[in-house]
Design a protein around this motif. Structure first.
Motif, PDB file in Angstrom:
ATOM      1  N   ILE A  21       0.841  -1.200   0.000  1.00  0.00           N
ATOM      2  CA  ILE A  21       0.000   0.000   0.000  1.00  0.00           C
ATOM      3  C   ILE A  21       0.874   1.246   0.000  1.00  0.00           C
ATOM      4  CG2 ILE A  21      -1.688   1.329   1.338  1.00  0.00           C
ATOM      5  CD1 ILE A  21      -2.830  -1.393   2.277  1.00  0.00           C
ATOM      6  N   GLU A  22       1.938   1.239   0.810  1.00  0.00           N
ATOM      7  CA  GLU A  22       2.854   2.376   0.867  1.00  0.00           C
ATOM      8  C   GLU A  22       3.528   2.613  -0.486  1.00  0.00           C
ATOM      9  OE1 GLU A  22       6.907   3.719   3.215  1.00  0.00           O
ATOM     10  OE2 GLU A  22       5.610   2.213   4.116  1.00  0.00           O
ATOM     11  N   LEU A  23       3.973   1.528  -1.126  1.00  0.00           N
ATOM     12  CA  LEU A  23       4.599   1.657  -2.442  1.00  0.00           C
ATOM     13  C   LEU A  23       3.615   2.194  -3.477  1.00  0.00           C
ATOM     14  CD1 LEU A  23       6.759  -1.593  -2.631  1.00  0.00           C
ATOM     15  CD2 LEU A  23       7.587   0.765  -2.558  1.00  0.00           C
ATOM     16  N   LEU A  24       2.385   1.725  -3.432  1.00  0.00           N
ATOM     17  CA  LEU A  24       1.376   2.245  -4.360  1.00  0.00           C
ATOM     18  C   LEU A  24       1.099   3.722  -4.118  1.00  0.00           C
ATOM     19  CD1 LEU A  24      -1.222  -0.646  -4.604  1.00  0.00           C
ATOM     20  CD2 LEU A  24       0.167   0.294  -6.450  1.00  0.00           C
ATOM     21  N   ASN A  25       1.016   4.127  -2.857  1.00  0.00           N
ATOM     22  CA  ASN A  25       0.800   5.539  -2.541  1.00  0.00           C
ATOM     23  C   ASN A  25       1.955   6.396  -3.052  1.00  0.00           C
ATOM     24  OD1 ASN A  25      -1.692   5.113  -1.343  1.00  0.00           O
ATOM     25  ND2 ASN A  25      -0.832   4.900   0.720  1.00  0.00           N
ATOM     26  N   GLU A  26       3.188   5.912  -2.868  1.00  0.00           N
ATOM     27  CA  GLU A  26       4.357   6.644  -3.374  1.00  0.00           C
ATOM     28  C   GLU A  26       4.310   6.741  -4.893  1.00  0.00           C
ATOM     29  OE1 GLU A  26       7.904   4.798  -1.892  1.00  0.00           O
ATOM     30  OE2 GLU A  26       7.370   5.207   0.196  1.00  0.00           O
ATOM     31  N   TYR A  27       3.896   5.663  -5.534  1.00  0.00           N
ATOM     32  CA  TYR A  27       3.802   5.666  -6.994  1.00  0.00           C
ATOM     33  C   TYR A  27       2.783   6.705  -7.456  1.00  0.00           C
ATOM     34  CZ  TYR A  27       2.448   4.338 -11.685  1.00  0.00           C
ATOM     35  OH  TYR A  27       2.142   4.384 -13.023  1.00  0.00           O
ATOM     36  N   TRP A  28       1.589   6.711  -6.873  1.00  0.00           N
ATOM     37  CA  TRP A  28       0.554   7.652  -7.303  1.00  0.00           C
ATOM     38  C   TRP A  28       0.986   9.091  -7.041  1.00  0.00           C
ATOM     39  CZ3 TRP A  28      -2.284   5.968 -10.815  1.00  0.00           C
ATOM     40  CH2 TRP A  28      -2.781   4.680 -10.821  1.00  0.00           C
ATOM     41  N   GLU A  29       1.697   9.320  -5.917  1.00  0.00           N
ATOM     42  CA  GLU A  29       2.196  10.657  -5.621  1.00  0.00           C
ATOM     43  C   GLU A  29       3.246  11.085  -6.640  1.00  0.00           C
ATOM     44  OE1 GLU A  29       4.054  12.364  -1.788  1.00  0.00           O
ATOM     45  OE2 GLU A  29       2.211  11.330  -1.192  1.00  0.00           O
ATOM     46  N   SER A  30       4.112  10.146  -7.045  1.00  0.00           N
ATOM     47  CA  SER A  30       5.178  10.483  -7.990  1.00  0.00           C
ATOM     48  C   SER A  30       4.625  10.794  -9.380  1.00  0.00           C
ATOM     49  CB  SER A  30       6.201   9.353  -8.082  1.00  0.00           C
ATOM     50  OG  SER A  30       5.670   8.254  -8.787  1.00  0.00           O
ATOM     51  N   GLN A  31       3.427  10.349  -9.686  1.00  0.00           N
ATOM     52  CA  GLN A  31       2.821  10.638 -10.982  1.00  0.00           C
ATOM     53  C   GLN A  31       2.512  12.124 -11.148  1.00  0.00           C
ATOM     54  OE1 GLN A  31       2.488   8.234 -13.535  1.00  0.00           O
ATOM     55  NE2 GLN A  31       3.872   7.375 -12.027  1.00  0.00           N
ATOM     56  N   GLU A  32       2.436  12.847 -10.033  1.00  0.00           N
ATOM     57  CA  GLU A  32       2.177  14.286 -10.069  1.00  0.00           C
ATOM     58  C   GLU A  32       3.461  15.104 -10.128  1.00  0.00           C
ATOM     59  OE1 GLU A  32      -0.348  15.148  -6.757  1.00  0.00           O
ATOM     60  OE2 GLU A  32      -1.885  13.742  -7.414  1.00  0.00           O
ATOM     61  N   ASP A  33       4.625  14.437 -10.037  1.00  0.00           N
ATOM     62  CA  ASP A  33       5.908  15.136 -10.083  1.00  0.00           C
ATOM     63  C   ASP A  33       6.079  15.829 -11.431  1.00  0.00           C
ATOM     64  OD1 ASP A  33       6.393  14.079  -7.620  1.00  0.00           O
ATOM     65  OD2 ASP A  33       7.974  12.717  -8.243  1.00  0.00           O
ATOM     66  N   ILE A  34       6.725  16.988 -11.395  1.00  0.00           N
ATOM     67  CA  ILE A  34       7.036  17.692 -12.638  1.00  0.00           C
ATOM     68  C   ILE A  34       8.530  17.972 -12.683  1.00  0.00           C
ATOM     69  CG2 ILE A  34       4.763  18.748 -12.886  1.00  0.00           C
ATOM     70  CD1 ILE A  34       5.980  21.326 -11.840  1.00  0.00           C
ATOM     71  N   GLU A  35       9.041  18.069 -13.866  1.00  0.00           N
ATOM     72  CA  GLU A  35      10.454  18.379 -14.054  1.00  0.00           C
ATOM     73  C   GLU A  35      10.669  19.888 -13.929  1.00  0.00           C
ATOM     74  OE1 GLU A  35      13.061  16.274 -14.640  1.00  0.00           O
ATOM     75  OE2 GLU A  35      11.642  14.644 -14.261  1.00  0.00           O
ATOM     76  N   LYS A  36      11.796  20.259 -13.366  1.00  0.00           N
ATOM     77  CA  LYS A  36      12.145  21.670 -13.258  1.00  0.00           C
ATOM     78  C   LYS A  36      12.578  22.165 -14.632  1.00  0.00           C
ATOM     79  CE  LYS A  36      15.070  24.810 -10.646  1.00  0.00           C
ATOM     80  NZ  LYS A  36      16.103  24.894  -9.613  1.00  0.00           N
ATOM     81  N   SER A  37      11.950  23.234 -15.089  1.00  0.00           N
ATOM     82  CA  SER A  37      12.312  23.776 -16.399  1.00  0.00           C
ATOM     83  C   SER A  37      13.264  24.960 -16.225  1.00  0.00           C
ATOM     84  CB  SER A  37      11.056  24.213 -17.156  1.00  0.00           C
ATOM     85  OG  SER A  37      10.392  25.214 -16.433  1.00  0.00           O
TER      86      SER A  37
END
Length: 86
Positions: A21-37
């Motif tokens: 569950i923790e790994l899935l939560n981390e995965y879903w959170e990382s999907q919102e990450d953006i690259e610094k431009s």
């Protein structure tokens, strides 16, 4: 016609280990990450002009900045000396 009550992921949580569950939560959170431009020289000059105008005219601004793979926003009036002149 029968109505199916879909519970989504809730029905599977009993079968999942807390680590999963923790790994899935981390995965879903990382999907919102953006690259610094990186900003171009023209964009930087435009920002400088906008900030100078906002300071001169005491305009309210929204400043967006990058922090921890997210875009944050600060709203307010910029003072040239960094202190409130109220």
């Amino acid at each position: 016609m029968a109505v199916i009550n879909e519970r989504g992921n809730k029905k599977w949580q009993g079968f999942m280990m807390p680590e999963h569950i923790e790994l899935l939560n981390e995965y879903w959170e990382s999907q919102e990450d953006i690259e610094k431009s990186l900003l171009s020289e023209d964009q930087l000059e435009e920002i400088k002009r906008t900030v100078a105008k906002a300071i001169e005219c005491r305009l309210e601004v929204d400043i967006q900045y990058y922090e921890n793979k997210r875009i944050k926003v600060i709203e307010g009036i910029i003072n040239s000396n960094g202190k409130d002149r109220s």
